[in-house]
Structure formats: C-alpha cells, structure tokens
Design a protein around this motif. Structure first.
Motif, PDB file in Angstrom:
ATOM      1  N   PHE A 111      40.875  54.515  26.097  1.00 46.59           N
ATOM      2  CA  PHE A 111      40.248  54.677  27.408  1.00 46.59           C
ATOM      3  C   PHE A 111      40.193  56.176  27.657  1.00 46.59           C
ATOM      4  CE2 PHE A 111      42.053  50.378  27.982  1.00 46.59           C
ATOM      5  CZ  PHE A 111      40.946  49.719  28.510  1.00 46.59           C
ATOM      6  N   GLY A 112      39.030  56.731  27.759  1.00 44.33           N
ATOM      7  CA  GLY A 112      38.912  58.134  28.132  1.00 44.33           C
ATOM      8  C   GLY A 112      39.152  59.129  27.013  1.00 44.33           C
ATOM      9  N   GLY A 113      39.183  58.660  25.752  1.00 48.19           N
ATOM     10  CA  GLY A 113      39.267  59.583  24.629  1.00 48.19           C
ATOM     11  C   GLY A 113      40.670  60.064  24.302  1.00 48.19           C
ATOM     12  N   GLN A 114      41.687  59.541  24.990  1.00 43.52           N
ATOM     13  CA  GLN A 114      43.065  59.904  24.666  1.00 43.52           C
ATOM     14  C   GLN A 114      43.958  58.685  24.828  1.00 43.52           C
ATOM     15  OE1 GLN A 114      44.774  63.354  26.571  1.00 43.52           O
ATOM     16  NE2 GLN A 114      42.930  64.569  26.278  1.00 43.52           N
ATOM     17  N   VAL A 115      45.135  58.772  24.257  1.00 45.75           N
ATOM     18  CA  VAL A 115      46.143  57.730  24.458  1.00 45.75           C
ATOM     19  C   VAL A 115      47.328  58.374  25.174  1.00 45.75           C
ATOM     20  CG1 VAL A 115      47.687  56.064  23.341  1.00 45.75           C
ATOM     21  CG2 VAL A 115      45.412  56.524  22.376  1.00 45.75           C
ATOM     22  N   PRO A 116      47.778  57.824  26.281  1.00 45.87           N
ATOM     23  CA  PRO A 116      47.234  56.661  26.969  1.00 45.87           C
ATOM     24  C   PRO A 116      45.948  56.996  27.714  1.00 45.87           C
ATOM     25  CG  PRO A 116      48.983  57.633  28.276  1.00 45.87           C
ATOM     26  CD  PRO A 116      48.913  58.423  26.992  1.00 45.87           C
ATOM     27  N   GLY A 117      45.297  55.987  28.304  1.00 48.60           N
ATOM     28  CA  GLY A 117      44.132  56.228  29.145  1.00 48.60           C
ATOM     29  C   GLY A 117      44.533  56.982  30.397  1.00 48.60           C
TER      30      GLY A 117
END
Ligand SMILES: [Cu+2]
Length: 506
Positions: A111-117
């Motif tokens: 979600f949103g290009g990174q972990v976490p979102g």
C-alpha cells in the motif's frame, strides 16, 4: 459490549439532529463540502447545543477533509477537530522490488509503495471514504480490509480493485482504537506476506493526551526461497509460509529500517508514544524495548490501559499503543523478545535518546573489582610464559619481556598498557611505576592490594601475584619501563630477588 454503546450514541445523535433540525439555518443544508464552511456551520450551531460536541451528524453535511497519511515511522498529526468529518483516504496498491536486507531484494506488494502502508489517523465518528487505486503495472487485483470498519469483510469486497482501477467505499469509524488494515484478496496469506498491511488510528472523541514524540512501527514476517541473508532477488516461499518458518521478521519492511541513520530519536525527559502494529501473516510479537518500561500500554490497541509493562504481546493482525518517558540517554533497542528473531532475523530497531546523564537513575559501570573468593588461587599461573634464558642485551631482554607481558599482564593492563578506568591502573606513562622500579618487581612477585594513586586517579583493587621466575619478572618490568611512554630502566634477576623480599606498599 461496545457495540450497543455506539448504537446508543448514534440514536442519541440522531434524536438531537431531529430535535435541532427546525432551528438549523436553511443555508446549512446546501453547504459546500469545504473546511471554511465546516467551521462556519459548527459555530452557527454552537448556540443551539450545550455540549462542545458539534451537532454535525448528517453525513451529507459533514465537512470533507483529505486525510494526511504518513509513511512509517512518521505519524499523522493529532486530530484537532471537535466534530466529525468525512475523511477522504486515497490509497494506492503498488507491486515493486525493494530491499529486504543488505544485498537481498524482494518483490513486495504494497500500500503506497512501502511496507507498512501509510498510517491513517481519524476521529471516532468520522466517515472514512476510501478511494483505493490499483496501479496499472500491478499483476494482481488488491483490496483492503479495515479492522476499524464494521461491515462484511471490513470493506474487502467493496474495495476489490483490478489493476488500473479505483474503487470507492466508505465506513463509519464507530469505535476508537488502533487498527490494522490489510489486503484480503486470495490467497490472503500471500498478499499479507508480501507486505500489504498498515495501521489506522481512530482517536477517541476527547483525543489522546499530548506527547513529545510519536512513531509508527509495524512488524512483519517474510518467507524467502533462500535463507536469511542469501543475496539477490529472493522469491516468496509458500511452503515456508504454510509451515510458519519465516526467514525474516522485521520492523517496517526491511532489516535495518530503524537502525543507524534511520534510528528513532528522542531527548531525555520526553514522552514517547509508539503505535505498534503486527502485520505478520503468522507470528505474534513479544514487543519489548530493551532498557525501558512502558509507562502505559493500550494493549491490543483497545481502550484498557495497563501500566508498568516490560513486554507487550501483539497478535498477528493486532496492534498496541505504548508510552514511556525516556529518563537517561543511550540507545534503546526495539525487539521482538522472541529473541532469535531480533538478532538473527532482523526484528531490531533503535531509539536513540540524547541528553543529560542521570546517575541516580542509571549509573553506568561504577567499578570492576577482582573477585577472589576464599580458596581461589591467589596467584596467576605462568604456564603460558615462554622459557627464559638470560638475555645478553637490553634489546633481547625487552623482546623477552614483551612475550611475558602479552601472556600475563595484557588481559588486565591492556595490550597498549593504558589499563581500564576504575579497574586496572595504567602502566603507560605511570608515575607510580616510574617512581620505583624495584617496587614494580615486588608487585609482580607478591601481588598488590590497597589504595594506590596512579597519574592522579586512585585504584583500590587487588592485583594477584604472578608466578614468574626472577628473570621473567626482570624482563617484563624492563619491557614495561622501556615501552608505553615510560622513562626507561633495566632490572636484572638479582635485582628482582632482592626487591621481592620487601612487600610492596602504596
Ligand atoms: Cu493484495
């Protein structure tokens, strides 16, 4: 237990709305969804209500706000509204290769290009409009299940989105708490294992107490074909995932996401609040900060507060809010106290605290004294000392003495002769040593205890006698006298035989 309460509130609110409907100015009903309007309408109704809670309860008239969402470890700013709003949350699912550890890449689904979102922050009673876009380069459909939502699948079905599409749905944040959101497209385990999770905070109406620092940390476990640290692009391993044998257990999506330059920071005296989630498909987290005690924990992200907690358990798909004041400077280590995960699988982060020391709270090491219980050998065996013959010149004697030093003295006085503060006095540039060479020989032969002062610092410890023959003692003292910035000198075996008859005195 909570649900009826929430319902009761809704009914009360509805009744209030009906009650005041007649008094509300007409202009309010065709209010444009703008912040300014919201403020205006809130103040225009202020005269008709006795509570600080605004009477904006009609969803159509809610002020519309774009959510501020943040990548970990940042947290969106606290809510400063005293009325509900319609909060628009724009989310995007992206599949992309990123670093999992040094030299290790992984095909994450995010979600949103990174972990976490990104973390989302709303207020109890808000209506959340979710606009979920699935990037056109995605190979998979994705969706989002909000644990903060009440309704089938937490929105999973409503938000099912094919690549290159956007789905919109909304839910009401009925109950305050810290909640996980995650993708729930089949195979659900795989979407979660690939990193599709984040946190949404639903602040209670009265808000959260102010703190100095807030951070967002989310644990996750990863399953790769190669073992931990095996280099290159690592594919997902379904067998390991089913067997619940993660190669990586990490905070915020990768090994080292919270260490070194990425460490969290705080100053002595500050109150720190950690919003901690567990997105792991399998493992529960025994969340602990080494060297700290949580003053408060809203365990499982709910309403109840526990105090004075060392380690808090965060279930898979759960969260906790921990708060603590940092009292003394240093590095505090965030871990999953299932400790092999921390030191062998990556679940380790740093909170770096700067500021004044406070020795009454924490002293650091004050003393290192020799422990010589009754019956313990009072002399050091020289088994390791090399054979000795009489050296022919100073150079040879110094060389022989060095070997004896390294084997018998360096452990305490250190290889460079500088000693250890408060424990072992220096032999380097030692005024005590240079003042009396024969006393030094006697110290080695007889040991030394009691208070002495070396270069202005006092030591009150015990040096056991070192069992060396006279020639070895002559060599080692001569070596020391001609090394480490000392003033030179030379002792013979005869000097030592004479010197050791006198017990050394400080
Ligand atoms: Cu997904």
């Amino acid at each position: 237990m909570n649900k009826p309460t929430a319902k009761t509130f809704q009914l009360t609110a509805l009744a209030l709305t009906l009650l005041f409907a007649g008094c509300a100015p007409k202009s309010q009903s065709d209010a444009a969804p703008a912040k300014a309007q919201a403020t205006a309408s809130a103040s225009s109704t202020a005269t008709t209500t006795t509570s600080s809670e605004s009477t904006i309860t009609d969803d159509a008239n809610l002020p519309v706000i774009d959510a501020v969402i943040t990548h970990a470890p940042q947290v969106p700013p606290p809510i400063d509204r005293n009325h509900p709003a319609k909060v628009v949350v724009k989310m995007e699912t992206v599949e992309k290769v990123m670093r999992l550890a040094d030299g290790v890449d992984y095909q994450f689904w995010t979600f949103g290009g990174q972990v976490p979102g990104q973390m989302i922050r709303v207020r109890e009673g808000d209506t959340i409009e979710v606009q979920l876009s699935n990037h056109p380069t995605s190979k998979m459909p994705h969706n989002v299940d909000f644990h903060a939502a009440t309704g089938p699948g937490g929105g999973a079905e409503a938000s099912f989105t094919a690549p290159g599409h956007t789905s919109t749905f909304s839910f009401k944040a009925l109950q305050p708490g810290l909640y996980v959101y995650h993708c729930a497209v089949a195979p659900v385990g795989m979407h979660i294992a690939n990193g599709m999770y984040g946190l949404i905070l639903v602040e209670p109406k009265e808000g959260l107490p102010k703190v100095d620092k807030e951070y967002y940390v989310m644990q996750g476990d990863f399953y790769t074909k190669g073992k931990y640290g095996q280099q290159g692009l690592q594919p997902f391993d379904m067998d390991k995932a089913i067997d619940e044998r993660p190669d990586y257990v990490v905070f915020n999506g990768s090994v080292g996401s919270l260490t070194g330059e990425n460490a969290l920071t705080a100053k002595v005296g500050e109150n720190v609040r950690l919003f901690v989630g567990n997105g792991s498909p399998n493992k529960v987290s025994s969340f602990h900060v080494i060297g700290e005690i949580f003053d408060k924990v809203k365990f499982e992200g709910g309403k109840a507060v526990n105090e004075n907690i060392q380690t808090t358990l965060i279930p898979a798909g759960g969260a906790a809010i921990t708060e603590f004041k940092v009292d003394v400077p240093g590095n505090y280590v965030l871990v999953d106290h299932s400790i092999f995960r921390a030191f062998n699988k990556g679940a380790l982060g740093i909170l770096k605290v700067e500021g004044e020391e406070n020795p009454s709270i924490y002293s650091h090491k004050q003393k290192d004294t020799v422990y010589l219980p009754e019956g313990a050998p009072q002399a050091i065996d020289n088994a390791k000392a090399p054979e000795t013959k009489t050296p022919t010149d100073l150079k040879e004697q110094v060389a022989a003495g060095k070997a004896t030093y390294d084997a018998n003295c360096a452990a305490c006085h250190q290889p460079d002769g500088k000693g250890v503060p408060n424990a072992f006095p220096p032999l380097a540039s030692s005024d005590f040593l240079n003042a009396n060479h024969k006393r030094a020989a006697s110290i080695v032969a007889n040991g030394l205890s009691g208070k002495i002062t070396v270069n202005g610092s006092s030591y009150d410890s015990v040096m056991p006698s070192v069992s060396l023959n006279d020639q070895q003692i002559a060599n080692v003292v001569t070596y020391v006298l001609n090394s480490f910035g000392n003033k030179g000198g030379q002792l013979t075996a005869e000097d030592v035989a004479e010197a050791k008859k006198t017990k050394p005195t400080p």
